[in-house]
Design a protein around this motif. Structure first.
Motif, mmCIF file in Angstrom:
data_model
loop_
_atom_site.group_PDB
_atom_site.id
_atom_site.type_symbol
_atom_site.label_atom_id
_atom_site.label_comp_id
_atom_site.label_asym_id
_atom_site.label_seq_id
_atom_site.Cartn_x
_atom_site.Cartn_y
_atom_site.Cartn_z
ATOM 1 N N MET A 144 0.851 -1.192 0.000
ATOM 2 C CA MET A 144 0.000 0.000 0.000
ATOM 3 C C MET A 144 0.886 1.241 0.000
ATOM 4 O O MET A 144 1.907 1.280 0.673
ATOM 5 N N ALA A 145 0.497 2.245 -0.755
ATOM 6 C CA ALA A 145 1.263 3.488 -0.836
ATOM 7 C C ALA A 145 1.264 4.192 0.515
ATOM 8 O O ALA A 145 0.320 4.088 1.299
ATOM 9 N N THR A 146 2.337 4.923 0.795
ATOM 10 C CA THR A 146 2.377 5.745 1.998
ATOM 11 C C THR A 146 1.445 6.940 1.814
ATOM 12 O O THR A 146 1.079 7.299 0.688
ATOM 13 N N HIS A 147 1.080 7.569 2.920
ATOM 14 C CA HIS A 147 0.223 8.752 2.821
ATOM 15 C C HIS A 147 0.911 9.863 2.040
ATOM 16 O O HIS A 147 0.263 10.587 1.274
ATOM 17 N N GLU A 148 2.227 9.979 2.212
ATOM 18 C CA GLU A 148 2.960 11.004 1.462
ATOM 19 C C GLU A 148 2.865 10.751 -0.040
ATOM 20 O O GLU A 148 2.689 11.686 -0.839
ATOM 21 N N GLN A 149 2.966 9.482 -0.452
ATOM 22 C CA GLN A 149 2.830 9.131 -1.871
ATOM 23 C C GLN A 149 1.408 9.391 -2.368
ATOM 24 O O GLN A 149 1.216 9.859 -3.499
ATOM 25 N N ILE A 150 0.436 9.104 -1.524
ATOM 26 C CA ILE A 150 -0.961 9.360 -1.892
ATOM 27 C C ILE A 150 -1.191 10.849 -2.107
ATOM 28 O O ILE A 150 -1.827 11.263 -3.077
ATOM 29 N N TYR A 151 -0.648 11.681 -1.210
ATOM 30 C CA TYR A 151 -0.837 13.124 -1.321
ATOM 31 C C TYR A 151 -0.194 13.686 -2.589
ATOM 32 O O TYR A 151 -0.613 14.725 -3.104
ATOM 33 N N GLN A 152 0.808 12.984 -3.096
ATOM 34 C CA GLN A 152 1.486 13.439 -4.301
ATOM 35 C C GLN A 152 0.870 12.860 -5.568
ATOM 36 O O GLN A 152 0.800 13.531 -6.602
ATOM 37 N N ASN A 153 0.376 11.607 -5.505
ATOM 38 C CA ASN A 153 0.000 10.887 -6.725
ATOM 39 C C ASN A 153 -1.468 10.496 -6.829
ATOM 40 O O ASN A 153 -1.918 10.093 -7.906
ATOM 41 N N GLN A 154 -2.224 10.579 -5.724
ATOM 42 C CA GLN A 154 -3.634 10.169 -5.756
ATOM 43 C C GLN A 154 -4.516 11.259 -5.157
ATOM 44 O O GLN A 154 -5.416 10.994 -4.365
ATOM 45 N N THR A 155 -4.259 12.472 -5.584
ATOM 46 C CA THR A 155 -4.947 13.615 -4.987
ATOM 47 C C THR A 155 -6.460 13.577 -5.209
ATOM 48 O O THR A 155 -7.226 13.888 -4.307
ATOM 49 N N ASP A 156 -6.888 13.201 -6.414
ATOM 50 C CA ASP A 156 -8.329 13.199 -6.701
ATOM 51 C C ASP A 156 -9.053 12.139 -5.873
ATOM 52 O O ASP A 156 -10.174 12.371 -5.392
ATOM 53 N N THR A 157 -8.428 10.976 -5.711
ATOM 54 C CA THR A 157 -9.028 9.905 -4.911
ATOM 55 C C THR A 157 -9.150 10.331 -3.459
ATOM 56 O O THR A 157 -10.177 10.115 -2.802
#
Length: 229
Positions: free
Chosen positions: A1-14
């Motif tokens: 699972m992606a880290t929250h930092e990665q999510i904030y950078q790459n999955q912003t719309d989700t």
């Protein structure tokens, strides 16, 4: 699972879709400090869950975040709302803010300081001290700080993660914050949407609860800490 930092950078719309299913916090903020015509700093603004409800009434609004992708989403959101150009976004670290001394009436921070003030970081207390020093520097006399953090996802009463409890205790005992908690439930249209839209961020443990309880509304508790200078 992606880290929250990665999510904030790459999955912003989700991420933005997920948090859009939680309640509007403008009333909670206004009860602590009426924010009309104030100069506001949104620390760790993210996709703008707080900024989007503050911008239309603020005198000025500075939105800082470490993620340029999140700030881009925030900019698009405020532009679509046709909010007057009283706002600006800045990529910045909480511990070193490009904000003038005594220029801010109200600081809000939602689910953000915890990333550098949790006990998984050996310098958590030093980080918190630096953040508080910066907030004291930028606030005007009689300024206000309001901090929102998690008190547990998938729980109906407060049950904060253990790695955050020293941070929360420090806010109250070392920095003089008042505290209360509220429910911040996620309300989805059905169980499948609830599962699909939260698994990427919260992982399998929450998914199991969603399925076992057949939740379309996922309970969440949030803590609110506030202090007036």
């Amino acid at each position: 699972m992606a880290t929250h930092e990665q999510i904030y950078q790459n999955q912003t719309d989700t991420y933005e879709f997920m948090v859009s299913k939680q309640p509007d916090l403008s009333g909670v903020i206004n009860e602590i400090r009426p924010f009309k015509d104030l100069n506001i700093l949104d620390l760790g603004a993210g996709s703008g869950r707080l900024s989007s409800v503050l911008a239309k009434d603020a005198m000025s609004l500075i939105c800082t975040d470490i993620s340029s992708s999140m700030l881009e989403l925030l900019e698009n959101k405020l532009t679509k709302q046709e909010v007057s150009q009283n706002w600006t976004t800045v990529v910045a670290d909480h511990k070193s803010l490009p904000v003038a001394d005594q220029s801010i009436d109200l600081v809000v921070s939602g689910w953000s300081i915890s990333y550098i003030a949790n006990t998984g970081n050996e310098k958590w207390d030093e980080n918190l001290k630096l953040v508080m020093s910066e907030l004291n520097r930028v606030l005007k006399p009689n300024g206000t700080i309001i901090i929102f953090e998690t008190m547990g996802t998938g729980t109906e009463t407060p049950n904060p993660p253990e790695f955050l409890t020293k941070y929360y205790k420090s806010l109250e005992e070392d920095y003089g914050f008042h505290h209360k908690w509220i429910r911040m439930d996620y309300k989805f249209k059905n169980v499948e949407e609830a599962r699909k839209c939260t698994e990427f961020f919260f992982g399998e443990e929450l998914v199991e609860k969603i399925i076992d309880n057949q939740w379309s509304t996922i309970p969440e508790c949030a803590g609110i800490w506030w202090r007036n200078l």
